[in-house]
Design a protein around this motif. Sequence first.
Motif, mmCIF file in Angstrom:
data_model
loop_
_atom_site.group_PDB
_atom_site.id
_atom_site.type_symbol
_atom_site.label_atom_id
_atom_site.label_comp_id
_atom_site.label_asym_id
_atom_site.label_seq_id
_atom_site.Cartn_x
_atom_site.Cartn_y
_atom_site.Cartn_z
ATOM 1 N N THR A 178 3.014 -4.063 -2.238
ATOM 2 C CA THR A 178 3.039 -5.264 -1.398
ATOM 3 C C THR A 178 2.837 -6.507 -2.261
ATOM 4 O OG1 THR A 178 2.102 -3.919 0.382
ATOM 5 C CG2 THR A 178 2.073 -6.306 0.698
ATOM 6 N N GLY A 186 -0.453 -3.239 -6.202
ATOM 7 C CA GLY A 186 0.431 -2.335 -5.471
ATOM 8 C C GLY A 186 1.775 -2.948 -5.113
ATOM 9 N N PHE A 240 0.189 4.958 8.729
ATOM 10 C CA PHE A 240 0.420 5.759 9.938
ATOM 11 C C PHE A 240 1.268 5.020 10.969
ATOM 12 C CE2 PHE A 240 -3.210 7.815 7.954
ATOM 13 C CZ PHE A 240 -2.739 9.118 7.901
ATOM 14 N N VAL A 292 5.989 -2.810 3.827
ATOM 15 C CA VAL A 292 6.291 -1.938 2.682
ATOM 16 C C VAL A 292 5.796 -0.533 3.014
ATOM 17 C CG1 VAL A 292 5.926 -1.552 0.214
ATOM 18 C CG2 VAL A 292 5.945 -3.887 1.119
ATOM 19 N N ALA A 293 6.651 0.462 2.878
ATOM 20 C CA ALA A 293 6.234 1.841 3.178
ATOM 21 C C ALA A 293 7.021 2.827 2.343
ATOM 22 C CB ALA A 293 6.448 2.151 4.660
ATOM 23 N N ARG A 294 6.450 4.012 2.226
ATOM 24 C CA ARG A 294 7.144 5.077 1.499
ATOM 25 C C ARG A 294 8.415 5.484 2.230
ATOM 26 N NH1 ARG A 294 7.632 10.531 1.675
ATOM 27 N NH2 ARG A 294 6.469 10.634 3.627
ATOM 28 N N ARG A 295 8.321 5.645 3.575
ATOM 29 C CA ARG A 295 9.451 6.242 4.271
ATOM 30 C C ARG A 295 9.690 5.731 5.694
ATOM 31 N NH1 ARG A 295 12.502 10.472 3.016
ATOM 32 N NH2 ARG A 295 13.401 11.766 4.670
ATOM 33 N N GLY A 296 8.640 5.490 6.485
ATOM 34 C CA GLY A 296 8.860 5.114 7.881
ATOM 35 C C GLY A 296 7.737 4.282 8.462
ATOM 36 N N ARG A 309 -4.537 -2.341 -2.660
ATOM 37 C CA ARG A 309 -4.137 -2.136 -4.062
ATOM 38 C C ARG A 309 -3.693 -3.475 -4.647
ATOM 39 N NH1 ARG A 309 -0.836 3.537 -4.479
ATOM 40 N NH2 ARG A 309 0.760 2.526 -3.211
ATOM 41 N N GLY A 316 8.897 2.196 -0.848
ATOM 42 C CA GLY A 316 8.229 2.529 -2.106
ATOM 43 C C GLY A 316 6.888 3.172 -1.833
ATOM 44 N N VAL A 331 2.484 -0.049 5.234
ATOM 45 C CA VAL A 331 2.495 0.686 6.510
ATOM 46 C C VAL A 331 1.515 1.843 6.404
ATOM 47 C CG1 VAL A 331 3.879 2.074 8.092
ATOM 48 C CG2 VAL A 331 4.874 0.046 6.993
ATOM 49 N N SER A 340 -2.626 -5.305 1.319
ATOM 50 C CA SER A 340 -2.881 -4.014 0.676
ATOM 51 C C SER A 340 -4.221 -4.010 -0.054
ATOM 52 C CB SER A 340 -1.773 -3.707 -0.337
ATOM 53 O OG SER A 340 -2.141 -2.573 -1.106
HETATM 54 C C1 LIG Z 1 -3.647 5.752 4.974
HETATM 55 C C2 LIG Z 1 -2.199 5.652 4.568
HETATM 56 C C3 LIG Z 1 -1.222 5.813 5.526
HETATM 57 C C4 LIG Z 1 0.134 5.714 5.183
HETATM 58 N N1 LIG Z 1 1.066 5.831 6.180
HETATM 59 C C5 LIG Z 1 2.375 5.678 5.873
HETATM 60 C C6 LIG Z 1 3.365 5.736 6.907
HETATM 61 O O1 LIG Z 1 3.084 5.852 8.096
HETATM 62 N N2 LIG Z 1 4.668 5.642 6.531
HETATM 63 C C7 LIG Z 1 5.052 5.510 5.228
HETATM 64 O O2 LIG Z 1 6.229 5.476 4.973
HETATM 65 N N3 LIG Z 1 4.135 5.396 4.239
HETATM 66 C C8 LIG Z 1 2.801 5.473 4.535
HETATM 67 N N4 LIG Z 1 1.857 5.336 3.543
HETATM 68 C C9 LIG Z 1 2.312 4.998 2.181
HETATM 69 C C10 LIG Z 1 2.246 3.489 1.886
HETATM 70 O O3 LIG Z 1 2.781 2.707 2.921
HETATM 71 C C11 LIG Z 1 3.016 3.191 0.598
HETATM 72 O O4 LIG Z 1 2.418 3.916 -0.472
HETATM 73 C C12 LIG Z 1 3.067 1.723 0.258
HETATM 74 O O5 LIG Z 1 3.924 1.532 -0.841
HETATM 75 C C13 LIG Z 1 1.698 1.193 -0.102
HETATM 76 O O6 LIG Z 1 1.794 -0.182 -0.433
HETATM 77 P P1 LIG Z 1 0.812 -0.840 -1.510
HETATM 78 O O7 LIG Z 1 1.174 -0.265 -2.836
HETATM 79 O O8 LIG Z 1 1.065 -2.282 -1.406
HETATM 80 O O9 LIG Z 1 -0.585 -0.497 -1.079
HETATM 81 C C14 LIG Z 1 0.508 5.449 3.852
HETATM 82 C C15 LIG Z 1 -0.500 5.295 2.872
HETATM 83 C C16 LIG Z 1 -1.839 5.381 3.227
HETATM 84 C C17 LIG Z 1 -2.900 5.141 2.172
#
Ligand SMILES: Cc1cc2nc3c(=O)[nH]c(=O)nc-3n(C[C@H](O)[C@H](O)[C@H](O)COP(=O)(O)O)c2cc1C
Length: 188
Positions: A17, A15, A87, A122-126, A12, A157, A85, A10
């Motif tokens: 991860t 963040g 996109f 790690v991802a927000r949703r998918g 971040r 998250g 994650v 990441s």
């Molecule tokens: C460019 C970009 C694309 C993203 N694409 C997705 C995605 O496809 N699916 C999802 O669930 N979250 C997506 N997110 C959200 C991140 O995966 C999520 O905020 C994650 O917690 C980030 O981890 P970090 O805090 O370690 O950076 C995306 C975020 C960014 C900046």
Amino acid sequence: MLKVLLLSGSPRIHGNTMQVLHECARVIEAAGLTAEVVSLAEKRIESCTACYQCGERGCCVIDDGLNEIIEKIRESQGFIVGTPVYFGGPRGDVLAALQRIGMVSRSSDRFLTGMVGGPIAVARRGGHTISLLEMLMFYLINDMVVPGSTYWNMVFGHQPGDALADEEGMKTIRHFGENVASLLTRLG
Ligand SMILES: Cc1cc2nc3c(=O)[nH]c(=O)nc-3n(C[C@H](O)[C@H](O)[C@H](O)COP(=O)(O)O)c2cc1C
């Protein structure tokens, strides 16, 4: 002492991860091993240019900080990679790093062979599943050993701190860390 290197992909530095990997490292250290978390944050990781010079050099010709991480992997017996994650897949820099790490290993001393570890997404949703599968390709072609857990290594998250509140996700990661540690201990 047995050592596990955990790499966060990441940008971040504080963040999700990183937070997830630090918790995984804590569990590994509680099992009596050494763990170190490193990050790609503030690095600009370039893609492999197919120069094929790593075979002779044992490192990558690109000077962007990845060689320092490669040396840390060489000194370790475990290697865990966490990605946010983006996109639906792993962040681009993560794949660029893994492809160069794999190329250096395969064309020189094959330091990845027999290492224990696995991917975390790690991802927000998918997009966790595809991200895990893409990163598994790196582990499996490089002769590495990947233990399982009680679920796939995915944590939900969005804002920093959210992932630690995903109880099932964190339980899965803690158990994965325990499995990495116990497998390494049994292998000696
Ligand atoms: C460019 C970009 C694309 C993203 N694409 C997705 C995605 O496809 N699916 C999802 O669930 N979250 C997506 N997110 C959200 C991140 O995966 C999520 O905020 C994650 O917690 C980030 O981890 P970090 O805090 O370690 O950076 C995306 C975020 C960014 C900046």
